[in-house]
Write a protein that holds these residues in place. Structure first.
Motif, PDB file in Angstrom:
ATOM      1  N   GLU A  25       0.667  -0.832   0.540  1.00 33.39           N
ATOM      2  CA  GLU A  25      -0.140   0.065   0.321  1.00 33.39           C
ATOM      3  C   GLU A  25       0.974   0.614  -0.212  1.00 33.39           C
ATOM      4  O   GLU A  25       0.776   2.392  -0.506  1.00 33.39           O
ATOM      5  CB  GLU A  25      -0.823  -0.104   1.393  1.00 33.39           C
ATOM      6  N   ALA A  26       2.023   1.708   0.399  1.00 31.63           N
ATOM      7  CA  ALA A  26       2.986   2.160   0.428  1.00 31.63           C
ATOM      8  C   ALA A  26       3.407   2.325  -0.780  1.00 31.63           C
ATOM      9  O   ALA A  26       4.123   3.847  -1.111  1.00 31.63           O
ATOM     10  CB  ALA A  26       4.064   2.000   1.978  1.00 31.63           C
ATOM     11  N   VAL A  27       4.208   1.188  -1.330  1.00 26.78           N
ATOM     12  CA  VAL A  27       4.721   1.531  -2.371  1.00 26.78           C
ATOM     13  C   VAL A  27       3.438   2.286  -3.515  1.00 26.78           C
ATOM     14  O   VAL A  27       3.399   2.883  -4.102  1.00 26.78           O
ATOM     15  CB  VAL A  27       5.331   0.198  -3.020  1.00 26.78           C
ATOM     16  N   PHE A  28       2.133   1.444  -3.703  1.00 25.31           N
ATOM     17  CA  PHE A  28       1.579   1.924  -3.961  1.00 25.31           C
ATOM     18  C   PHE A  28       0.625   3.920  -4.030  1.00 25.31           C
ATOM     19  O   PHE A  28       0.928   4.874  -4.956  1.00 25.31           O
ATOM     20  CB  PHE A  28      -0.155   1.803  -3.900  1.00 25.31           C
ATOM     21  N   SER A  29       0.528   4.187  -2.863  1.00 15.63           N
ATOM     22  CA  SER A  29       0.742   5.954  -2.732  1.00 15.63           C
ATOM     23  C   SER A  29       2.085   6.408  -2.926  1.00 15.63           C
ATOM     24  O   SER A  29       1.595   7.485  -3.124  1.00 15.63           O
ATOM     25  CB  SER A  29       0.557   5.791  -1.415  1.00 15.63           C
TER      26      SER A  29
END
Length: 141
Positions: free
Chosen positions: A125-129
């Motif tokens: 999720e952090a990579v996505f954001s």
């Protein structure tokens, strides 16, 4: 700053705010191998509910500050950015799940496996954001 970039910042910062303390605490005070460990489950539940509350309140505040922008549908640029970011995040997630499901059961047990799975989901999720933020920043430069 585009609305979708603001949402990505909100998601990233809220994840960092609640999951860094969770994973730090869990690594400093590792839970025992017993399942179910109600204390650890409660800690994870509080962490997840805190993240959801921060996201919910943040989304409400963002919608109030830019009501017109919040209701606009995604255009081609937004769709392309989200699609590319989703691909990066999927790569991280699938790699993590291969490690968690394919290797860790032979060397680890219980909450070590569960916390590693949680960590990989949060990392994806952090990579996505982060990918969304970088794409919008690049376009503004």
């Amino acid at each position: 700053m585009p609305y979708r970039e603001k949402v990505a910042w909100l998601s990233l910062l809220s994840m960092l705010a609640v999951f860094i303390p969770y994973f730090t605490w869990s690594s400093m005070h590792p839970p025992g191998p017993e399942i179910p460990n109600l204390k650890q489950m409660a800690l994870y539940a509080v962490t997840s509910l805190s993240w959801a509350a921060i996201l919910g309140i943040g989304h409400l505040l963002l919608r109030r500050s830019a009501p017109g922008e919040a209701t606009l549908p995604m255009d081609e640029r937004d769709t392309a950015i989200a699609h590319k970011a989703r691909g990066y995040a999927y790569g991280v997630l699938i790699t993590g799940m291969i490690v968690v499901g394919g290797f860790m059961p032979f060397t680890n047990a219980g909450w070590e496996i569960a916390n590693t799975a949680f960590f990989m989901i949060v990392l994806a999720e952090a990579v996505f954001s982060t990918s969304i933020i970088r794409a919008y920043r690049r376009q503004q430069a």
